[in-house]
Design an enzyme around this catalytic site. Sequence first.
Site, short mmCIF file in Angstrom:
data_model
loop_
_atom_site.label_atom_id
_atom_site.label_comp_id
_atom_site.label_asym_id
_atom_site.label_seq_id
_atom_site.Cartn_x
_atom_site.Cartn_y
_atom_site.Cartn_z
N ASP A 67 -30.62 29.54 -8.88
CA ASP A 67 -29.47 30.43 -8.66
C ASP A 67 -29.00 31.10 -9.95
OD1 ASP A 67 -28.52 28.12 -9.85
OD2 ASP A 67 -27.41 27.43 -8.11
N ASN A 136 -19.03 18.80 -3.72
CA ASN A 136 -18.80 19.14 -2.30
C ASN A 136 -20.10 19.12 -1.49
OD1 ASN A 136 -20.10 21.40 -3.21
ND2 ASN A 136 -18.53 22.87 -2.63
N HIS A 138 -22.89 20.71 -2.23
CA HIS A 138 -23.72 21.93 -2.25
C HIS A 138 -25.05 21.67 -2.97
CE1 HIS A 138 -22.08 23.81 -6.28
NE2 HIS A 138 -22.93 22.86 -6.50
N GLU A 143 -23.29 26.65 -0.27
CA GLU A 143 -22.00 25.98 -0.20
C GLU A 143 -21.71 25.49 1.23
OE1 GLU A 143 -20.64 25.27 -2.93
OE2 GLU A 143 -19.71 26.94 -3.98
P1 PGA Z 1 -23.58 19.51 -12.47
O1 PGA Z 1 -23.74 20.54 -11.28
O2 PGA Z 1 -24.95 19.00 -12.78
O3 PGA Z 1 -23.00 20.32 -13.58
O4 PGA Z 1 -22.67 18.43 -11.99
C1 PGA Z 1 -24.53 20.20 -10.17
C2 PGA Z 1 -24.32 21.21 -9.07
O5 PGA Z 1 -23.23 21.78 -8.96
O6 PGA Z 1 -25.27 21.41 -8.29
#
Ligand code: PGA
Length: 242
Positions: A67, A136, A138, A143
């Site tokens: 992404d 959350n 995702h 999302e």
């Molecule tokens: P993070 O993000 O590794 O910074 O916790 C993971 C994500 O949001 O997929």
Amino acid sequence: MEIYIVDDYQQLSMKAANFVASQVILKKNTVLGLATGSTPEGMYSRLVQMNHEGIVDFSKVITFNLDEYLGLASEHPQSYHFYMYNHFLAHINIAPQNTHILPGITGDIKKTCREYEQKIREAGGIDLQILGIGINGHIGFNEPGSFLKVQTHLMGLTKETIVANSRFFPTLADVPRQALTMGMGAILQAKRILLLANGKSKARAIQEMVNGRVTTAVPASFLQLHRNLTLVLDKEAASLLP
Ligand code: PGA
């Protein structure tokens, strides 16, 4: 689903790096799906070391990132382009033309997404997809909501994600509200998936992902349907598992 629970972040990073390295050692022209975020930083750093030590060779590897924030140019320090080059791609012997990241600035979003999908198909699909997970649930920027999209698409970020990611930006208002993301299709079609999570803040998402219902309210729950999924978790992220 195979689950490895390790003591701490250091062990998680070593195990994940060994997992990725063994894939690349077995198949030199591996197509890797790459993730950004804090979680895989240690893994990338170990892989860079392994590359310099001659343990793993990335010269034939092809990469696709999950992404990118919409509106951030590749030189922007919070763009995922910048992150990937800074943490990994600039430090290994990969051919620049073999690395693919969705552009943050594009005139034609639909065409960009279509072409990205096409390139993944032309490369033969993803051999190993590396994933983090949002608090959350995702995956990439897929999302939680009432539906998920199969193809690469533009996504509005949820409030939780904007807040969680604001730690990297001067203020909350600076966090982009939209991103381009690979859809669940290309992710679920990856031949193998390696998902990493550490810290207490991820424990609920991990529990819902592993034991919960398959629901668009927890995009990661769809990974239960994958036949070659490996989780590497630290004790805290695994703390709500039975
Ligand atoms: P993070 O993000 O590794 O910074 O916790 C993971 C994500 O949001 O997929």
